[in-house]
Design a protein around this motif. Structure first.
Motif, PDB file in Angstrom:
ATOM      1  N   MET A 143       0.829  -1.207   0.000  1.00 32.69           N
ATOM      2  CA  MET A 143       0.000   0.000   0.000  1.00 32.69           C
ATOM      3  C   MET A 143       0.871   1.269   0.000  1.00 32.69           C
ATOM      4  O   MET A 143       0.522   2.276  -0.617  1.00 32.69           O
ATOM      5  CB  MET A 143      -0.915   0.019   1.234  1.00 32.69           C
ATOM      6  N   ALA A 144       2.005   1.185   0.691  1.00 34.01           N
ATOM      7  CA  ALA A 144       2.930   2.328   0.711  1.00 34.01           C
ATOM      8  C   ALA A 144       3.499   2.580  -0.683  1.00 34.01           C
ATOM      9  O   ALA A 144       3.680   3.733  -1.098  1.00 34.01           O
ATOM     10  CB  ALA A 144       4.052   2.071   1.715  1.00 34.01           C
ATOM     11  N   LEU A 145       3.788   1.511  -1.412  1.00 33.82           N
ATOM     12  CA  LEU A 145       4.269   1.659  -2.788  1.00 33.82           C
ATOM     13  C   LEU A 145       3.228   2.352  -3.653  1.00 33.82           C
ATOM     14  O   LEU A 145       3.552   3.250  -4.445  1.00 33.82           O
ATOM     15  CB  LEU A 145       4.602   0.287  -3.379  1.00 33.82           C
ATOM     16  N   GLU A 146       1.977   1.940  -3.509  1.00 32.46           N
ATOM     17  CA  GLU A 146       0.895   2.543  -4.296  1.00 32.46           C
ATOM     18  C   GLU A 146       0.731   4.021  -3.942  1.00 32.46           C
ATOM     19  O   GLU A 146       0.545   4.867  -4.830  1.00 32.46           O
ATOM     20  CB  GLU A 146      -0.409   1.790  -4.049  1.00 32.46           C
ATOM     21  N   LEU A 147       0.805   4.326  -2.652  1.00 33.61           N
ATOM     22  CA  LEU A 147       0.648   5.711  -2.215  1.00 33.61           C
ATOM     23  C   LEU A 147       1.801   6.577  -2.735  1.00 33.61           C
ATOM     24  O   LEU A 147       1.586   7.696  -3.213  1.00 33.61           O
ATOM     25  CB  LEU A 147       0.593   5.768  -0.684  1.00 33.61           C
ATOM     26  N   ALA A 148       3.029   6.040  -2.635  1.00 31.34           N
ATOM     27  CA  ALA A 148       4.202   6.788  -3.091  1.00 31.34           C
ATOM     28  C   ALA A 148       4.115   7.078  -4.590  1.00 31.34           C
ATOM     29  O   ALA A 148       4.496   8.165  -5.049  1.00 31.34           O
ATOM     30  CB  ALA A 148       5.470   6.008  -2.773  1.00 31.34           C
ATOM     31  N   THR A 149       3.599   6.122  -5.345  1.00 30.12           N
ATOM     32  CA  THR A 149       3.472   6.296  -6.796  1.00 30.12           C
ATOM     33  C   THR A 149       2.396   7.328  -7.131  1.00 30.12           C
ATOM     34  O   THR A 149       2.636   8.273  -7.884  1.00 30.12           O
ATOM     35  CB  THR A 149       3.131   4.964  -7.471  1.00 30.12           C
ATOM     36  N   ALA A 150       1.215   7.143  -6.550  1.00 34.34           N
ATOM     37  CA  ALA A 150       0.100   8.038  -6.844  1.00 34.34           C
ATOM     38  C   ALA A 150       0.345   9.446  -6.298  1.00 34.34           C
ATOM     39  O   ALA A 150      -0.073  10.430  -6.896  1.00 34.34           O
ATOM     40  CB  ALA A 150      -1.191   7.468  -6.257  1.00 34.34           C
ATOM     41  N   GLY A 151       1.042   9.530  -5.166  1.00 36.09           N
ATOM     42  CA  GLY A 151       1.288  10.819  -4.539  1.00 36.09           C
ATOM     43  C   GLY A 151       2.549  11.498  -5.010  1.00 36.09           C
ATOM     44  O   GLY A 151       2.925  12.557  -4.490  1.00 36.09           O
ATOM     45  N   LYS A 152       3.236  10.855  -5.988  1.00 37.05           N
ATOM     46  CA  LYS A 152       4.495  11.400  -6.528  1.00 37.05           C
ATOM     47  C   LYS A 152       5.508  11.689  -5.413  1.00 37.05           C
ATOM     48  O   LYS A 152       6.123  12.763  -5.348  1.00 37.05           O
ATOM     49  CB  LYS A 152       4.223  12.659  -7.350  1.00 37.05           C
ATOM     50  N   ALA A 153       5.641  10.714  -4.540  1.00 33.47           N
ATOM     51  CA  ALA A 153       6.579  10.853  -3.416  1.00 33.47           C
ATOM     52  C   ALA A 153       7.494   9.628  -3.353  1.00 33.47           C
ATOM     53  O   ALA A 153       7.867   9.171  -2.269  1.00 33.47           O
ATOM     54  CB  ALA A 153       5.811  11.018  -2.107  1.00 33.47           C
ATOM     55  N   ALA A 154       7.846   9.119  -4.530  1.00 27.19           N
ATOM     56  CA  ALA A 154       8.641   7.886  -4.592  1.00 27.19           C
ATOM     57  C   ALA A 154      10.000   8.023  -3.918  1.00 27.19           C
ATOM     58  O   ALA A 154      10.541   7.042  -3.411  1.00 27.19           O
ATOM     59  CB  ALA A 154       8.822   7.465  -6.052  1.00 27.19           C
ATOM     60  N   GLU A 155      10.550   9.242  -3.909  1.00 25.68           N
ATOM     61  CA  GLU A 155      11.891   9.419  -3.339  1.00 25.68           C
ATOM     62  C   GLU A 155      11.946   9.067  -1.855  1.00 25.68           C
ATOM     63  O   GLU A 155      13.019   8.765  -1.322  1.00 25.68           O
ATOM     64  CB  GLU A 155      12.376  10.859  -3.536  1.00 25.68           C
ATOM     65  N   TYR A 156      10.778   9.043  -1.195  1.00 26.36           N
ATOM     66  CA  TYR A 156      10.748   8.737   0.232  1.00 26.36           C
ATOM     67  C   TYR A 156      10.684   7.229   0.512  1.00 26.36           C
ATOM     68  O   TYR A 156      10.912   6.804   1.635  1.00 26.36           O
ATOM     69  CB  TYR A 156       9.556   9.426   0.903  1.00 26.36           C
ATOM     70  N   ILE A 157      10.368   6.445  -0.506  1.00 27.73           N
ATOM     71  CA  ILE A 157      10.287   5.000  -0.300  1.00 27.73           C
ATOM     72  C   ILE A 157      11.416   4.252  -0.990  1.00 27.73           C
ATOM     73  O   ILE A 157      11.739   3.114  -0.630  1.00 27.73           O
ATOM     74  CB  ILE A 157       8.909   4.456  -0.768  1.00 27.73           C
ATOM     75  N   ILE A 158      12.068   4.884  -1.959  1.00 27.76           N
ATOM     76  CA  ILE A 158      13.162   4.226  -2.688  1.00 27.76           C
ATOM     77  C   ILE A 158      14.286   3.728  -1.779  1.00 27.76           C
ATOM     78  O   ILE A 158      14.811   2.636  -2.006  1.00 27.76           O
ATOM     79  CB  ILE A 158      13.691   5.157  -3.794  1.00 27.76           C
ATOM     80  N   PRO A 159      14.690   4.478  -0.734  1.00 24.66           N
ATOM     81  CA  PRO A 159      15.760   3.971   0.141  1.00 24.66           C
ATOM     82  C   PRO A 159      15.463   2.607   0.770  1.00 24.66           C
ATOM     83  O   PRO A 159      16.385   1.869   1.110  1.00 24.66           O
ATOM     84  CB  PRO A 159      15.866   5.057   1.221  1.00 24.66           C
ATOM     85  N   SER A 160      14.183   2.265   0.891  1.00 21.63           N
ATOM     86  CA  SER A 160      13.831   0.969   1.491  1.00 21.63           C
ATOM     87  C   SER A 160      14.028  -0.196   0.527  1.00 21.63           C
ATOM     88  O   SER A 160      14.031  -1.360   0.946  1.00 21.63           O
ATOM     89  CB  SER A 160      12.374   0.980   1.974  1.00 21.63           C
ATOM     90  N   PHE A 161      14.219   0.098  -0.762  1.00 20.72           N
ATOM     91  CA  PHE A 161      14.327  -0.967  -1.766  1.00 20.72           C
ATOM     92  C   PHE A 161      15.558  -1.839  -1.532  1.00 20.72           C
ATOM     93  O   PHE A 161      15.575  -3.010  -1.898  1.00 20.72           O
ATOM     94  CB  PHE A 161      14.369  -0.380  -3.179  1.00 20.72           C
ATOM     95  N   LYS A 162      16.604  -1.262  -0.930  1.00 24.82           N
ATOM     96  CA  LYS A 162      17.825  -2.049  -0.702  1.00 24.82           C
ATOM     97  C   LYS A 162      17.596  -3.172   0.305  1.00 24.82           C
ATOM     98  O   LYS A 162      18.405  -4.110   0.398  1.00 24.82           O
ATOM     99  CB  LYS A 162      18.966  -1.146  -0.231  1.00 24.82           C
ATOM    100  N   ASN A 163      16.489  -3.082   1.051  1.00 26.53           N
ATOM    101  CA  ASN A 163      16.182  -4.109   2.061  1.00 26.53           C
ATOM    102  C   ASN A 163      15.105  -5.086   1.605  1.00 26.53           C
ATOM    103  O   ASN A 163      14.643  -5.902   2.406  1.00 26.53           O
ATOM    104  CB  ASN A 163      15.730  -3.433   3.362  1.00 26.53           C
ATOM    105  N   ILE A 164      14.703  -4.998   0.342  1.00 29.51           N
ATOM    106  CA  ILE A 164      13.595  -5.825  -0.151  1.00 29.51           C
ATOM    107  C   ILE A 164      13.853  -7.317   0.079  1.00 29.51           C
ATOM    108  O   ILE A 164      12.961  -8.053   0.507  1.00 29.51           O
ATOM    109  CB  ILE A 164      13.337  -5.568  -1.649  1.00 29.51           C
ATOM    110  N   ASP A 165      15.062  -7.784  -0.214  1.00 34.33           N
ATOM    111  CA  ASP A 165      15.354  -9.209  -0.056  1.00 34.33           C
ATOM    112  C   ASP A 165      15.193  -9.653   1.394  1.00 34.33           C
ATOM    113  O   ASP A 165      14.675 -10.751   1.669  1.00 34.33           O
ATOM    114  CB  ASP A 165      16.772  -9.525  -0.550  1.00 34.33           C
TER     115      ASP A 165
END
Length: 425
Positions: A143-165
């Motif tokens: 849901m956070a991914l969807e919100l970041a995309t729709a709200g054009k705030a992706a830069e705030y969630i991208i740092p978490s991508f390094k922990n996806i695994d």
């Protein structure tokens, strides 16, 4: 994550209910405000005493839109209020009940995501940290991914991508859920890559991460019959992965060629040539690319591929191909022929390959040969794994022989010292 500190004897949830009720009815006059606030307060008390936390969440979230849109509530107070609501998941009687509450909160926060998207994301991460179940965490993150995309705030969630695994390991979600998540992340990175700053390193990092998540997404397809429709829908991402690989000046190895989501392109009327291009880069040499380019120059331009850059990469790929087929030594003449270069350019390309860490070698200028000790495999499939297994077997045998020799030498030395002791006596 916001920390809730209770500075009064009143239950925080009841305090929030009272505050939102008074705010909602403030324009109706003191008497109406007191009456309605009292009614909602009593209803909230009943929910708490009965342990009806899902109903409590519904009651508190009913005024969430008012809070989010009110100019009377500061962002700091709003975050605190929403954190109190999120805290209800810790009081739920079961994980399913906590998930129900989380879904209500996510639905409310993902409504009008363009309004205060940063604050909404912070609250969602607070909720993520409070949830007890791995599945619930996975749901909130999505849901956070969807919100970041729709709200054009992706830069705030991208740092978490390094922990996806690491997240995947904790969530223990199925292949389908992983696929959806990888695709969502890849699309966010694609958008960010397109609007990134002109800084070369930022663009490079975005491109690398985009390619990595495209790979993860495509690797979730196993080619089974029940995936027919889904795998057909993955063609655009497969083409994107190929073009990203060909464009990159840092990628010289990938597993795309044998992925079912990519191999489907081979016989595709629209994308067949794109697959052929990938095959050239991973299994053939520069001459094959030049033939392809002569016949399909328009196609390369359509996908944003620059011929000169492709030639540069293909020369390095050809050098890797030579290294994989030689017995450890490559004559200058072979390099010149494969890379279509002059004799005085050989060492330049060798040094370039070493700098990119695709090759470990020495140059014998006297005998005009390149002595290769290690090279990057363009494709690391079953043959490469078998070759690695053979090498490990040889190394293990060599180590065992060395240990045996050391032990035999020690025994002989101890025996000699014993004989010398007898002779002294």
């Amino acid at each position: 994550m916001a920390t809730i500190v209770n500075t009064t004897e009143e239950e925080p949830t009841l305090a929030v209910v009272r505050f939102t009720a008074e705010l909602a009815w403030a324009d109706a006059g003191p008497e109406v405000t007191e009456t309605e606030a009292g009614r909602l307060y009593l209803e909230a008390q009943e929910h708490i005493l009965a342990g009806r936390w899902v109903d409590m969440a519904s009651l508190m979230l009913a005024s969430a839109d008012l809070l989010l849109n009110s100019s009377r509530v500061t962002d700091k107070d709003l975050e605190c209020i929403l954190s109190v609501i999120c805290n209800l998941v810790t009081k739920a009687g079961s994980e399913d009940e906590a998930l129900q509450i989380a879904k209500q909160i996510c639905e409310k926060l993902n409504h009008k995501p363009e309004d205060k998207p940063t604050l909404r994301l912070k609250v969602l991460f607070t909720l993520y940290n409070l949830l007890p179940s791995p599945y619930g965490k996975a749901f909130v993150y999505k849901m956070a991914l969807e919100l970041a995309t729709a709200g054009k705030a992706a830069e705030y969630i991208i740092p978490s991508f390094k922990n996806i695994d690491n997240f995947m390991g904790d969530w223990d979600i199925g292949n389908l859920e992983q696929r959806e998540l990888f695709l969502a992340v890849a699309r966010i990175l694609k958008d960010q890559k397109g609007c990134a700053t002109p800084c070369f390193f930022i663009v490079l990092i975005m491109s690398k991460e985009y390619f990595n998540f495209l790979n993860k997404y495509l690797a979730t397809f196993k080619g089974s019959e029940d995936e027919t429709e889904a795998i057909d829908a993955a063609k655009e991402e497969a083409v994107a992965a190929i073009t990203e690989f060909v464009k990159s000046s840092n990628f010289f190895q990938c597993d795309l060629l044998n992925m079912p989501a990519v191999t489907q392109l081979e016989k595709d009327e629209k994308y067949g040539l794109v697959y052929e291009l990938l095959k050239i880069f991973l299994t053939q040499r520069l001459d094959s690319y030049l033939e392809f380019q002569n016949a399909n120059s328009t196609l390369l331009k359509d996908y944003g591929l620059v011929h000169e850059e492709c030639v540069t990469k293909m020369r390095l790929m050809s050098l890797l191909d030579l290294s994989s087929r030689c017995s450890g030594e490559i004559p200058y003449s072979t390099v010149i022929d494969a890379l279509k270069i002059n004799e005085d350019e050989v060492e330049y390309w060798i040094v370039k390959a070493i700098a990119l860490k695709t090759l470990d070698c020495k140059v014998d200028q006297l005998n005009q040969t390149v002595i290769v000790s290690r090279h990057t495999e363009r494709i690391f499939g079953m043959p490469q794994w078998q070759g690695l297994r053979t090498k490990l077997g040889v190394w293990r045998g060599n180590i065992a022989s060395a240990i045996s020799a050391i032990q035999a030498s020690k025994i002989a030395e101890d025996g000699t010292q014993g004989m010398q002791g007898l002779m002294i006596r």
